[in-house]
Design a protein around this motif. Structure first.
Motif, PDB file in Angstrom:
ATOM      1  N   UNK A 164      62.142  66.256  33.272  1.00  0.00           N
ATOM      2  CA  UNK A 164      63.245  66.261  34.236  1.00  0.00           C
ATOM      3  C   UNK A 164      62.760  66.657  35.624  1.00  0.00           C
ATOM      4  N   UNK A 165      61.897  67.660  35.684  1.00  0.00           N
ATOM      5  CA  UNK A 165      61.356  68.079  36.981  1.00  0.00           C
ATOM      6  C   UNK A 165      60.508  66.971  37.600  1.00  0.00           C
ATOM      7  N   UNK A 166      59.693  66.308  36.772  1.00  0.00           N
ATOM      8  CA  UNK A 166      58.825  65.236  37.275  1.00  0.00           C
ATOM      9  C   UNK A 166      59.642  64.058  37.790  1.00  0.00           C
ATOM     10  N   UNK A 199      52.717  63.034  49.131  1.00  0.00           N
ATOM     11  CA  UNK A 199      53.117  62.631  47.779  1.00  0.00           C
ATOM     12  C   UNK A 199      52.853  63.808  46.847  1.00  0.00           C
ATOM     13  N   UNK A 200      53.919  64.400  46.344  1.00  0.00           N
ATOM     14  CA  UNK A 200      53.777  65.614  45.538  1.00  0.00           C
ATOM     15  C   UNK A 200      53.489  65.268  44.074  1.00  0.00           C
ATOM     16  N   UNK A 201      52.419  65.864  43.521  1.00  0.00           N
ATOM     17  CA  UNK A 201      52.089  65.738  42.103  1.00  0.00           C
ATOM     18  C   UNK A 201      52.281  67.108  41.466  1.00  0.00           C
ATOM     19  N   UNK A 227      46.224  58.539  39.834  1.00  0.00           N
ATOM     20  CA  UNK A 227      47.601  58.542  40.331  1.00  0.00           C
ATOM     21  C   UNK A 227      48.646  58.860  39.268  1.00  0.00           C
ATOM     22  N   UNK A 228      48.565  59.993  38.610  1.00  0.00           N
ATOM     23  CA  UNK A 228      49.609  60.357  37.637  1.00  0.00           C
ATOM     24  C   UNK A 228      50.868  60.839  38.352  1.00  0.00           C
ATOM     25  N   UNK A 265      43.705  71.114  43.821  1.00  0.00           N
ATOM     26  CA  UNK A 265      43.615  69.671  44.093  1.00  0.00           C
ATOM     27  C   UNK A 265      44.996  69.056  44.282  1.00  0.00           C
ATOM     28  N   UNK A 266      45.924  69.390  43.413  1.00  0.00           N
ATOM     29  CA  UNK A 266      47.282  68.839  43.526  1.00  0.00           C
ATOM     30  C   UNK A 266      47.967  69.319  44.804  1.00  0.00           C
TER      31      UNK A 266
END
Length: 692
Positions: free
Chosen positions: A626-628, A165-167, A137-138, A155-156
């Protein structure tokens, strides 16, 4: 590897749970106090560059986004099918066999192979990678390895589509001038590249959109940014003062002059020993005072050998090789010994030093004089025996017979034609004068050559250097003679010619050179500040580090395909050069020429500074972070809406039962058992679905 994942039901359950629970066989890598970003790096220890880049980026996340944590995951070793799961061992073998590496690299870099490989990997390992990402869960996935892009991108994307849930995933290319096509995938959020050539490759090979490509530089440790700021202009007074301060901290004697740093990779591989020998000889013979710092890495044997090495013996060996290889080539080759019409019996030796000492001849007439000189200088072992005695004359009786036959033939010709005889006599008179002058010049030349050779041989037994080089490489200065007088002498450069009289009166001043073996260096930024020239293989990280500190670079080797572009990056950037480690003397000569030319060193340093990006890691992390953060806020908002919708649909949760007031009859262990009953399967890692 798909069998290890479990059934589709298990994977669907993991996706539904959004990876909020831990894997039964893998505890969560994140601490309970992680309040920042959870960053997962995809990397492998195939060389030190990938891990170094991941560590530099990870440290920037911790510095710029307090409370953040990061982990490194090698999905190829853990989940890839054979032989890809043996990536580290394969790299070690192939990097030691460049021809095999070249074949594998170029074959796998074709379009057809790349497409087949992507399909194979997605079929065999995508589900395993997806489940691993769900469990860990990163908040963000960052790839710093070419083989870890296409599968985790898919995978993402699937996790985002199925769990709401966007990774986000990013790729940071850790090569400089060229890169494998597997680096590039247009499914990432952003793709960071270090050069224009890589940007073009990404667009040409994988059609990565322009808005996803970021020119960033290569991420290097924060130490280099700090040292670059303190150093400033390396050739300014402030820069020189700071360099002197760092040398004192590292116990490097600034009074010894220039410093050369020699590296061969983290394991101390490469032809370091031969390069160091050649550098020592060249600096010694050119009269350059300085130190050679050798980074041996984990090669303790090399470090000990350097400490125990007899450098006088190294110079004697250079002398022996010089004498054994001294020879003359055909007319027209590059000029070391030059004798010919219009010249002044000029002599200049080249290609001396450890392992290579060959004197070649310039354009010389093809007559007897050429053959005689060639015979003298091409002898494999110069001895006290007169070299002229080795000329191939015939036996005495054969000479007498040939002379009698010539006389008889001459008399017959004279009797046959009296007029021709008179004409021949007139021509002979003219020719005789020329021949006498030529013979006199030839005799003087041969005597001088004999004296030169004999003096060299006689003095070589007591000399600790190449006798030829000692004469032909004097340092510019004023010296006193034995009678107390003084005279000027100059350093002879490659390709220049000096008469024997000048050579005989030349004085040689040796350079004072020290060699220091270093182990595994952790403060490389400081050592690069203290250094004037770096000698290294064409690793992208080392080149980027040197450029960030405006340090000129001499490259000695590269892996075919992968590192070829790194050589171009340095040479085209005009802050260094390349010479193969199979030619240690060539490396040493080029480095010595830089050290002797302060203006050249400064020009190289300015170019290196223009190519350097000491703050690349911080700039990359700022953009990714910042994007994350924006995606993390978005995911939390969606989770809050889902939770609110669930409450409205199912009603408010039942209140937890109160514990009995009599604590003596209800222990803490009983309370734990009550909690287990309220959350069945939690401690065993069992995933609970609606059906259960």
């Amino acid at each position: 590897s798909n069998e290890d994942v479990g059934s589709d039901t298990d994977l669907a359950a993991a996706e539904a749970a959004a990876a909020n629970s831990e894997s039964p066989d893998e505890p969560s890598p994140w601490s309970e106090h992680c309040t920042g970003l959870k960053v997962m790096f995809l990397s492998s220890d195939t060389g030190g560059g990938h891990r170094a880049s991941a560590e530099s980026l990870g440290n920037q996340f911790v510095r710029l986004f307090p409370g953040s944590e990061y982990i490194l995951l090698d999905i190829m070793t853990d989940h890839a099918p054979s032989p890809y799961n043996e990536l580290k061992a394969a790299y070690k073998h192939l990097s030691a066999h460049p021809n095999q590496w070249n074949f594998v690299y170029k074959m796998s870099n074709t379009t057809a192979f790349s497409k087949l490989q992507d399909v194979h990997w997605k079929l065999m390992m995508e589900r395993a990678v997806r489940k691993r990402i769900l469990h860990l869960a990163p908040d963000v996935v960052v790839s710093v390895h070419p083989m870890m892009n296409s599968v985790p991108v898919v995978s993402c994307q699937k996790i985002s589509a199925r769990t709401n849930r966007h990774i986000p995933m990013f790729t940071v290319v850790t090569d400089l001038g060229s890169a494998h096509s597997s680096w590039f995938d247009k499914g990432v959020e952003k793709l960071f590249v270090a050069s224009e050539n890589l940007r073009q490759l990404a667009q040409d090979r994988k059609k990565v959109p322009t808005d996803k490509l970021v020119m960033s530089g290569l991420p290097i440790r924060h130490d280099f940014a700090l040292q670059a700021e303190k150093l400033g202009d390396r050739f300014s007074q402030e820069g020189k003062d700071y360099q002197r301060l760092i040398r004192e901290q590292l116990h490097i004697d600034s009074g010894l002059g220039k410093t050369v740093l020699v590296m061969g990779g983290g394991e101390g591989v490469g032809s370091l020993s031969n390069i160091v020998n050649a550098l020592y000889c060249e600096l010694y013979l050119k009269g350059i005072d300085g130190q050679i710092l050798v980074v041996c890495g984990r090669n303790e044997q090399l470090k000990q050998e350097l400490a125990d090495r007899d450098w006088n013996e190294v110079l004697h060996e250079s002398n022996r090789v010089a004498r054994s290889q001294l020879s003359m080539s055909a007319c027209g080759s590059g000029g070391a010994l030059g004798v010919g019409e219009g010249s002044n019996s000029a002599v200049s030796m080249t290609d001396y030093g450890c392992g290579s000492a060959v004197a070649v001849v310039g354009c010389v007439d093809s007559g007897g004089m050429t053959n005689r000189i060639r015979k003298i200088l091409s002898s494999p072992s110069l001895t006290l025996e007169n070299p002229l005695s080795m000329l191939p004359y015939g036996k005495k009786e054969n000479k007498e017979k040939e002379a009698a036959a010539d006389d008889k033939k001459e008399e017959e010709e004279k009797e046959k034609d009296g007029k021709e005889e008179e004409e021949d006599k007139e021509k002979a008179a003219t020719t005789s004068s020329t021949v006498e002058k030529t013979d006199a010049t030839t005799d003087m030349m041969m005597e001088a050559m004999e004296d030169f050779v004999m003096e060299t041989i006689e003095s070589s037994e007591d000399m600790e250097i190449n006798p030829v080089s000692s004469i032909l490489n004097p340092k510019e200065d004023t010296a006193s003679t034995t009678d107390g007088t003084s005279h000027q002498f100059t350093k002879i450069e490659r390709g220049e010619s000096y008469s024997e009289a000048e050579l005989a009166t030349s004085n040689f001043v040796a350079g004072h050179v020290e060699v220091v073996g270093l182990g595994f260096v952790t403060n490389m930024a400081e050592y690069m500040v203290a250094t004037d020239v770096l000698v290294t293989k064409a690793g992208p990280g080392t080149i980027a580090e040197a450029a960030s500190l405006s340090l000129p670079v001499m490259l000695t080797s590269f892996l075919p395909g992968q590192e070829e572009g790194n050589v171009d990056f340095v040479v085209d950037g005009k802050f260094g050069a390349y010479s193969s480690d199979r030619d240690p003397s060539g490396i040493a000569e080029e480095v010595a020429s830089w050290l002797l030319d302060e203006h050249k060193l400064e020009t190289l340093s300015i170019a290196a500074k223009e190519a350097g990006k000491p703050n690349a890691a911080a700039e990359i992390v700022q953009q990714i972070g910042q994007s994350t953060l924006r995606w993390k806020e978005h995911n939390e908002e969606l989770a809050a809406k889902d939770e609110k919708a669930g409450i409205l649909r199912d009603g408010a949760p039942s209140p937890e039962p109160e514990l009995p007031q009599d604590s003596s009859q209800h222990t803490e262990e009983d309370a734990n058992e009550d909690a287990v009953e309220l959350n069945p399967g939690q401690d065993e890692g069992i995933e609970v679905t609606e059906s259960s």
